[in-house]
Design a protein around this motif. Structure first.
Motif, PDB file in Angstrom:
ATOM      1  N   LEU A  68       0.829  -1.207   0.000  1.00  0.00           N
ATOM      2  CA  LEU A  68       0.000   0.000   0.000  1.00  0.00           C
ATOM      3  C   LEU A  68       0.865   1.260   0.000  1.00  0.00           C
ATOM      4  O   LEU A  68       0.557   2.242  -0.686  1.00  0.00           O
ATOM      5  N   VAL A  69       1.961   1.226   0.761  1.00  0.00           N
ATOM      6  CA  VAL A  69       2.885   2.365   0.784  1.00  0.00           C
ATOM      7  C   VAL A  69       3.503   2.567  -0.594  1.00  0.00           C
ATOM      8  O   VAL A  69       3.650   3.705  -1.069  1.00  0.00           O
ATOM      9  N   GLN A  70       3.862   1.470  -1.259  1.00  0.00           N
ATOM     10  CA  GLN A  70       4.449   1.578  -2.593  1.00  0.00           C
ATOM     11  C   GLN A  70       3.450   2.120  -3.606  1.00  0.00           C
ATOM     12  O   GLN A  70       3.800   2.891  -4.504  1.00  0.00           O
ATOM     13  N   LEU A  71       2.179   1.724  -3.474  1.00  0.00           N
ATOM     14  CA  LEU A  71       1.144   2.269  -4.346  1.00  0.00           C
ATOM     15  C   LEU A  71       0.999   3.774  -4.156  1.00  0.00           C
ATOM     16  O   LEU A  71       0.936   4.532  -5.137  1.00  0.00           O
ATOM     17  N   LEU A  72       0.951   4.212  -2.924  1.00  0.00           N
ATOM     18  CA  LEU A  72       0.819   5.645  -2.645  1.00  0.00           C
ATOM     19  C   LEU A  72       2.051   6.411  -3.093  1.00  0.00           C
ATOM     20  O   LEU A  72       1.957   7.542  -3.581  1.00  0.00           O
ATOM     21  N   PHE A  73       3.229   5.783  -2.948  1.00  0.00           N
ATOM     22  CA  PHE A  73       4.464   6.427  -3.393  1.00  0.00           C
ATOM     23  C   PHE A  73       4.419   6.659  -4.906  1.00  0.00           C
ATOM     24  O   PHE A  73       4.738   7.751  -5.389  1.00  0.00           O
ATOM     25  N   CYS A  74       4.029   5.619  -5.658  1.00  0.00           N
ATOM     26  CA  CYS A  74       3.937   5.767  -7.121  1.00  0.00           C
ATOM     27  C   CYS A  74       2.866   6.779  -7.503  1.00  0.00           C
ATOM     28  O   CYS A  74       3.031   7.536  -8.464  1.00  0.00           O
ATOM     29  N   SER A  99      -2.368   8.945 -15.490  1.00  0.00           N
ATOM     30  CA  SER A  99      -2.723   7.539 -15.727  1.00  0.00           C
ATOM     31  C   SER A  99      -2.613   6.773 -14.418  1.00  0.00           C
ATOM     32  O   SER A  99      -1.566   6.195 -14.107  1.00  0.00           O
ATOM     33  N   TYR A 100      -3.699   6.766 -13.652  1.00  0.00           N
ATOM     34  CA  TYR A 100      -3.689   6.070 -12.371  1.00  0.00           C
ATOM     35  C   TYR A 100      -3.469   4.565 -12.561  1.00  0.00           C
ATOM     36  O   TYR A 100      -2.810   3.927 -11.741  1.00  0.00           O
ATOM     37  N   PHE A 101      -4.039   4.025 -13.625  1.00  0.00           N
ATOM     38  CA  PHE A 101      -3.872   2.599 -13.918  1.00  0.00           C
ATOM     39  C   PHE A 101      -2.390   2.265 -14.098  1.00  0.00           C
ATOM     40  O   PHE A 101      -1.892   1.277 -13.552  1.00  0.00           O
ATOM     41  N   ALA A 102      -1.676   3.096 -14.874  1.00  0.00           N
ATOM     42  CA  ALA A 102      -0.250   2.860 -15.114  1.00  0.00           C
ATOM     43  C   ALA A 102       0.554   2.979 -13.820  1.00  0.00           C
ATOM     44  O   ALA A 102       1.498   2.203 -13.603  1.00  0.00           O
ATOM     45  N   PHE A 103       0.188   3.919 -12.946  1.00  0.00           N
ATOM     46  CA  PHE A 103       0.891   4.067 -11.671  1.00  0.00           C
ATOM     47  C   PHE A 103       0.749   2.794 -10.839  1.00  0.00           C
ATOM     48  O   PHE A 103       1.705   2.340 -10.199  1.00  0.00           O
ATOM     49  N   ALA A 104      -0.462   2.215 -10.845  1.00  0.00           N
ATOM     50  CA  ALA A 104      -0.697   0.981 -10.089  1.00  0.00           C
ATOM     51  C   ALA A 104       0.099  -0.176 -10.684  1.00  0.00           C
ATOM     52  O   ALA A 104       0.665  -0.991  -9.939  1.00  0.00           O
ATOM     53  N   VAL A 105       0.171  -0.253 -12.012  1.00  0.00           N
ATOM     54  CA  VAL A 105       0.948  -1.310 -12.665  1.00  0.00           C
ATOM     55  C   VAL A 105       2.417  -1.230 -12.253  1.00  0.00           C
ATOM     56  O   VAL A 105       3.055  -2.254 -11.973  1.00  0.00           O
ATOM     57  N   VAL A 106       2.963  -0.027 -12.204  1.00  0.00           N
ATOM     58  CA  VAL A 106       4.364   0.154 -11.804  1.00  0.00           C
ATOM     59  C   VAL A 106       4.583  -0.369 -10.387  1.00  0.00           C
ATOM     60  O   VAL A 106       5.533  -1.120 -10.119  1.00  0.00           O
ATOM     61  N   ALA A 107       3.702  -0.003  -9.467  1.00  0.00           N
ATOM     62  CA  ALA A 107       3.848  -0.423  -8.071  1.00  0.00           C
ATOM     63  C   ALA A 107       3.744  -1.935  -7.931  1.00  0.00           C
ATOM     64  O   ALA A 107       4.583  -2.575  -7.278  1.00  0.00           O
ATOM     65  N   PHE A 108       2.731  -2.537  -8.549  1.00  0.00           N
ATOM     66  CA  PHE A 108       2.552  -3.984  -8.456  1.00  0.00           C
ATOM     67  C   PHE A 108       3.703  -4.731  -9.126  1.00  0.00           C
ATOM     68  O   PHE A 108       4.162  -5.759  -8.627  1.00  0.00           O
ATOM     69  N   SER A 109       4.165  -4.215 -10.261  1.00  0.00           N
ATOM     70  CA  SER A 109       5.238  -4.898 -11.000  1.00  0.00           C
ATOM     71  C   SER A 109       6.518  -4.960 -10.189  1.00  0.00           C
ATOM     72  O   SER A 109       7.158  -6.013 -10.095  1.00  0.00           O
ATOM     73  N   PHE A 110       6.900  -3.856  -9.592  1.00  0.00           N
ATOM     74  CA  PHE A 110       8.143  -3.839  -8.822  1.00  0.00           C
ATOM     75  C   PHE A 110       8.002  -4.669  -7.555  1.00  0.00           C
ATOM     76  O   PHE A 110       8.929  -5.402  -7.182  1.00  0.00           O
ATOM     77  N   ASN A 111       6.854  -4.571  -6.890  1.00  0.00           N
ATOM     78  CA  ASN A 111       6.677  -5.324  -5.650  1.00  0.00           C
ATOM     79  C   ASN A 111       6.706  -6.828  -5.902  1.00  0.00           C
ATOM     80  O   ASN A 111       7.469  -7.567  -5.248  1.00  0.00           O
TER      81      ASN A 111
END
Length: 237
Positions: A68-74, A99-111
């Motif tokens: 969740l912290v990583q999502l908010l950071f992105c 692009s909120y969708f793209a921000f979420a993809v970045v966070a999930f991908s790295f995690n």
């Protein structure tokens, strides 16, 4: 407390319409997580100077910080970085359409990439080193031995684990609602705004998540059995 079953049945199609967003977020994130994990795994296996230390540091960091912290950071950091890059090589950043969708993809991908890196490494190490040495004996190069002998077996070993990560990621996408991604959970919550039947909305979303996970588990188990059967045929030949 009585549940409003009529309302629950009425919002099933509404919530189900957000399923493609949830699945798209899951598959895209898993795809990029796999790419990151493969790159990180190669760096760690080859012990690339300095880069292996960098990969170890970021993997430890990503696994140690809540998703969740990583999502908010992105959500907050990526627009800031994009704004700083505004005008670079003619690129223009429009802060009105993030692009909120793209921000979420970045966070999930790295995690998840950090966790899948460990899975791929353990699968690679589970393949006997003697098999790679046997490939040298029949004239294969190092890369040929990896591609034709080690990678297929490592993939078969990692498949059940990858399936588990897929289902965990599918359920974790519900966190994307906090960064304005309208996936199933956020749509279910919005559907209850008029009559405040919040529990009913969450139960509908939970039921759809459950059905998708059951279907995914069956597909993964069948794929794993087929892969193991193929591996046995290859080794027998």
């Amino acid at each position: 407390m009585n549940l409003d079953y009529a309302f629950m049945f009425s919002i099933i199609p509404v919530v189900a319409k957000a399923l493609p967003v949830t699945l798209g977020l899951t598959f895209l994130s898993l795809f990029f997580a796999l790419l990151l994990a493969l790159l990180s795994g190669i760096i760690l296996i080859r012990k690339v100077f300095i880069l292996n230390k960098v990969v170890l540091f970021f993997n430890t960091f990503l696994k140690g910080v809540p998703l969740l912290v990583q999502l908010l950071f992105c959500y907050y950091a990526i627009p800031y970085l994009m704004e700083m890059a505004d005008g670079f090589m003619g690129w223009h950043y429009d802060p009105r359409n993030p692009s909120y969708f793209a921000f979420a993809v970045v966070a999930f991908s790295f995690n998840y990439g950090a966790y899948i890196t460990d899975l791929l490494l353990s699968s690679y190490r589970a393949v006997g080193r003697g098999q790679l040495e046997a490939s040298y004996a029949v004239g294969m190069t190092s890369w040929q031995g990896m591609i034709h002998i080690v990678v297929p077996q490592a993939f078969a070993i990692s498949l059940p684990g990858l399936g588990n990560y897929f289902m965990w990621l599918l359920k974790a996408t519900s966190l994307a609602s906090v960064v304005n991604v309208f996936e199933m959970l956020s749509v279910a919550k919005a559907s209850t705004a008029e009559n405040y039947a919040i529990l009913e909305g969450y139960l509908v979303a939970a039921g759809i998540y459950w059905i998708v996970c059951i279907a995914a588990e069956k597909i993964i188990k069948k794929s794993s059995r087929e892969m193991n059967r193929y591996q046995k045929k290859v080794l027998a030949a």
